[in-house]
Write a protein that holds these residues in place. Structure first.
Motif, PDB file in Angstrom:
ATOM      1  N   GLY A   1     -39.804  37.251  67.596  1.00 15.82           N
ATOM      2  CA  GLY A   1     -40.592  36.816  66.453  1.00 15.82           C
ATOM      3  C   GLY A   1     -39.940  35.651  65.727  1.00 15.82           C
ATOM      4  O   GLY A   1     -38.927  35.096  66.167  1.00 15.82           O
ATOM      5  N   PRO A   2     -40.521  35.244  64.604  1.00 11.00           N
ATOM      6  CA  PRO A   2     -39.958  34.114  63.850  1.00 11.00           C
ATOM      7  C   PRO A   2     -38.521  34.399  63.430  1.00 11.00           C
ATOM      8  O   PRO A   2     -38.187  35.533  63.071  1.00 11.00           O
ATOM      9  CB  PRO A   2     -40.881  34.018  62.622  1.00 11.00           C
ATOM     10  CG  PRO A   2     -42.140  34.717  63.017  1.00 11.00           C
ATOM     11  CD  PRO A   2     -41.730  35.790  63.969  1.00 11.00           C
ATOM     12  N   THR A   3     -37.682  33.384  63.462  1.00  6.67           N
ATOM     13  CA  THR A   3     -36.308  33.596  63.022  1.00  6.67           C
ATOM     14  C   THR A   3     -36.250  33.688  61.500  1.00  6.67           C
ATOM     15  O   THR A   3     -37.108  33.152  60.787  1.00  6.67           O
ATOM     16  CB  THR A   3     -35.385  32.458  63.485  1.00  6.67           C
ATOM     17  OG1 THR A   3     -35.717  31.250  62.774  1.00  6.67           O
ATOM     18  CG2 THR A   3     -35.508  32.229  64.989  1.00  6.67           C
TER      19      THR A   3
ATOM     20  N   TRP B   1     -43.671  30.734  64.891  1.00  7.74           N
ATOM     21  CA  TRP B   1     -43.380  31.514  66.088  1.00  7.74           C
ATOM     22  C   TRP B   1     -44.011  30.800  67.270  1.00  7.74           C
ATOM     23  O   TRP B   1     -45.217  30.504  67.261  1.00  7.74           O
ATOM     24  CB  TRP B   1     -43.946  32.923  65.939  1.00  7.74           C
ATOM     25  CG  TRP B   1     -43.512  33.911  66.989  1.00  7.74           C
ATOM     26  CD1 TRP B   1     -42.699  33.686  68.060  1.00  7.74           C
ATOM     27  CD2 TRP B   1     -43.873  35.296  67.065  1.00  7.74           C
ATOM     28  NE1 TRP B   1     -42.524  34.841  68.792  1.00  7.74           N
ATOM     29  CE2 TRP B   1     -43.238  35.845  68.205  1.00  7.74           C
ATOM     30  CE3 TRP B   1     -44.667  36.126  66.276  1.00  7.74           C
ATOM     31  CZ2 TRP B   1     -43.370  37.180  68.581  1.00  7.74           C
ATOM     32  CZ3 TRP B   1     -44.811  37.449  66.639  1.00  7.74           C
ATOM     33  CH2 TRP B   1     -44.168  37.979  67.768  1.00  7.74           C
ATOM     34  N   ASN B   2     -43.200  30.524  68.280  1.00  5.70           N
ATOM     35  CA  ASN B   2     -43.648  29.872  69.503  1.00  5.70           C
ATOM     36  C   ASN B   2     -43.440  30.862  70.642  1.00  5.70           C
ATOM     37  O   ASN B   2     -42.306  31.266  70.928  1.00  5.70           O
ATOM     38  CB  ASN B   2     -42.835  28.585  69.720  1.00  5.70           C
ATOM     39  CG  ASN B   2     -43.163  27.857  70.997  1.00  5.70           C
ATOM     40  OD1 ASN B   2     -43.060  28.395  72.091  1.00  5.70           O
ATOM     41  ND2 ASN B   2     -43.531  26.586  70.869  1.00  5.70           N
ATOM     42  N   TYR B   3     -44.522  31.263  71.289  1.00  6.42           N
ATOM     43  CA  TYR B   3     -44.459  32.353  72.276  1.00  6.42           C
ATOM     44  C   TYR B   3     -43.511  32.038  73.431  1.00  6.42           C
ATOM     45  O   TYR B   3     -42.593  32.807  73.724  1.00  6.42           O
ATOM     46  CB  TYR B   3     -45.862  32.651  72.817  1.00  6.42           C
ATOM     47  CG  TYR B   3     -45.899  33.842  73.753  1.00  6.42           C
ATOM     48  CD1 TYR B   3     -45.872  35.134  73.244  1.00  6.42           C
ATOM     49  CD2 TYR B   3     -45.967  33.682  75.129  1.00  6.42           C
ATOM     50  CE1 TYR B   3     -45.893  36.239  74.084  1.00  6.42           C
ATOM     51  CE2 TYR B   3     -45.990  34.771  75.984  1.00  6.42           C
ATOM     52  CZ  TYR B   3     -45.954  36.051  75.450  1.00  6.42           C
ATOM     53  OH  TYR B   3     -45.965  37.140  76.290  1.00  6.42           O
TER      54      TYR B   3
ATOM     55  N   TRP C   1     -46.634  42.207  63.626  1.00  3.59           N
ATOM     56  CA  TRP C   1     -48.019  42.184  64.107  1.00  3.59           C
ATOM     57  C   TRP C   1     -48.805  41.049  63.442  1.00  3.59           C
ATOM     58  O   TRP C   1     -49.380  40.203  64.119  1.00  3.59           O
ATOM     59  CB  TRP C   1     -48.664  43.538  63.844  1.00  3.59           C
ATOM     60  CG  TRP C   1     -50.117  43.654  64.173  1.00  3.59           C
ATOM     61  CD1 TRP C   1     -50.790  43.005  65.153  1.00  3.59           C
ATOM     62  CD2 TRP C   1     -51.080  44.501  63.518  1.00  3.59           C
ATOM     63  NE1 TRP C   1     -52.129  43.388  65.160  1.00  3.59           N
ATOM     64  CE2 TRP C   1     -52.326  44.305  64.172  1.00  3.59           C
ATOM     65  CE3 TRP C   1     -51.005  45.414  62.466  1.00  3.59           C
ATOM     66  CZ2 TRP C   1     -53.485  44.992  63.782  1.00  3.59           C
ATOM     67  CZ3 TRP C   1     -52.154  46.089  62.082  1.00  3.59           C
ATOM     68  CH2 TRP C   1     -53.385  45.878  62.745  1.00  3.59           C
ATOM     69  N   ILE C   2     -48.812  41.028  62.117  1.00  4.19           N
ATOM     70  CA  ILE C   2     -49.627  40.073  61.363  1.00  4.19           C
ATOM     71  C   ILE C   2     -48.773  39.400  60.306  1.00  4.19           C
ATOM     72  O   ILE C   2     -47.918  40.040  59.677  1.00  4.19           O
ATOM     73  CB  ILE C   2     -50.818  40.784  60.685  1.00  4.19           C
ATOM     74  CG1 ILE C   2     -51.763  41.412  61.725  1.00  4.19           C
ATOM     75  CG2 ILE C   2     -51.603  39.817  59.790  1.00  4.19           C
ATOM     76  CD1 ILE C   2     -52.790  42.342  61.124  1.00  4.19           C
TER      77      ILE C   2
END
Length: 339
Positions: free
Chosen positions: A162-164, A134-136, A330-331
């Motif tokens: 979020g992550p794909t 994940w890249n903000y 979240w985590i």
């Protein structure tokens, strides 16, 4: 017992296309409670002489190899590797030099007025240390449109996805294959300044990004106050996958643990390999109630709908990781490898 050390990676100073100095980034990290940062300016390590412990923050300087596509974060090396090489060549060269190499924003797709996709083309490539799941800033820019840009500037969390699913699938498949790359979250902060409506705006400040995606190292001893020792602790944790990743926009993840517990053995954590024995239990604990999901080889195998702990009696080999959701992700933990 494991000691947590929060930090952030993938960031840019004025030595490339960021706006802050090395010290500015360290001070911003300190303000956000981070213990370490990894600076990755584009194809330069001009900031290398300034690395060290700055106001208590262990400040590491690497770089980002940035051809037109296939960007690659590099750490624990002393020389620049040319971006004119092919991705296979610079991945292999980083490994040959004993460095840390992370595939950056692998699944970028959007083309709009502020960006084009800088995705990773060859997903059959191997030999890297990890994947930026994940890249903000990449995520925020991917959702950019002329209509939504101001709304998303003032309420950036609304834009994040979020992550794909493709990135997570690739990551899980590589665990099963045996490559086992580490997963990390990256901020990719530049703190760029733009003029709008008669004033200057910052998109987004270093402190803003450092308060969002955080990587918690899981260490066997507190992060050292000696820079060289701390540096090796950080690189070692990244190499081993001893990282719990957090979207702190949903709350602090401090105190989160993911352990493998078996009779007569010391606890293991994410990144570790453990034997499948009678009585083996996987335990995840987080500081706030959340929906907790346990995955084995990418498949959901257990869930707690609203709680702070998940315990799972582990009878099958596999690569296990956890996601905790509070409306959005979240985590996320790295994998525990049960053999």
């Amino acid at each position: 017992m494991f000691y947590q050390s929060p930090g952030a990676l993938h960031m840019h100073t004025f030595y490339s296309d960021g706006t802050g100095s090395v010290r500015d980034l360290a001070l911003a990290a300190k303000e956000c409670g981070l213990e370490w940062i990894w600076i990755t300016d584009h194809d330069t390590m001009q900031g290398k002489p300034e690395e060290g412990i700055i106001e208590g923050v262990r400040t590491l300087v690497g770089y980002e190899i940035t051809p037109h596509r296939n960007h690659f974060l590099v750490g624990d090396v002393d020389e620049i590797i040319s971006r004119d090489l092919s991705p296979a060549e610079y991945v292999a060269e980083v490994a040959r030099r004993g460095g840390v190499g992370i595939v950056a924003h692998p699944d970028e797709r959007a083309t709009n007025e502020v960006t084009e996709p800088y995705r990773w083309d060859d997903w059959a490539q191997r030999g890297f240390t990890g994947i930026e799941l994940w890249n903000y800033m990449s995520d925020w820019v991917e959702q950019y449109t002329p209509v939504r840009k101001y709304f998303h500037f003032f309420f950036p969390s609304v834009a994040l996805r979020g992550p794909t699913s493709d990135t997570l699938r690739w990551w899980d498949e590589l665990q099963v294959e045996g490559a086992r790359p580490t997963g990390v979250f990256g901020v990719d902060v530049h703190a760029k300044k733009v003029a709008r409506m008669g004033r200057e705006w910052e998109v987004f400040p270093y402190t803003h990004c450092f308060n969002r995606l955080v990587d918690y190292l899981q260490l066997e001893a507190p992060l050292s106050s000696t820079f060289k020792e701390a540096e090796q602790q950080i690189w070692d944790a990244i190499r081993r996958g001893r990282i719990i990743m957090a979207n702190q926009g949903r709350g602090s993840a401090a105190g989160t643990t993911f352990l493998a517990l078996s009779p007569g053995s010391a606890p293991a954590t994410c990144g570790d390999e453990v034997a499948r024995v009678q009585g083996l239990t996987l335990e995840f604990v987080c500081p706030r109630p959340a929906e907790i999901r346990l995955f084995q080889n990418g498949t959901l195998v257990a869930r707690v709908s609203n709680g702070q702990k998940l315990r799972f009696d582990c009878h099958e080999p596999g690569h296990y990781r956890v996601e905790a959701w509070r409306r959005t992700l979240w985590i996320m933990t790295n994998h525990i490898h049960v053999i």
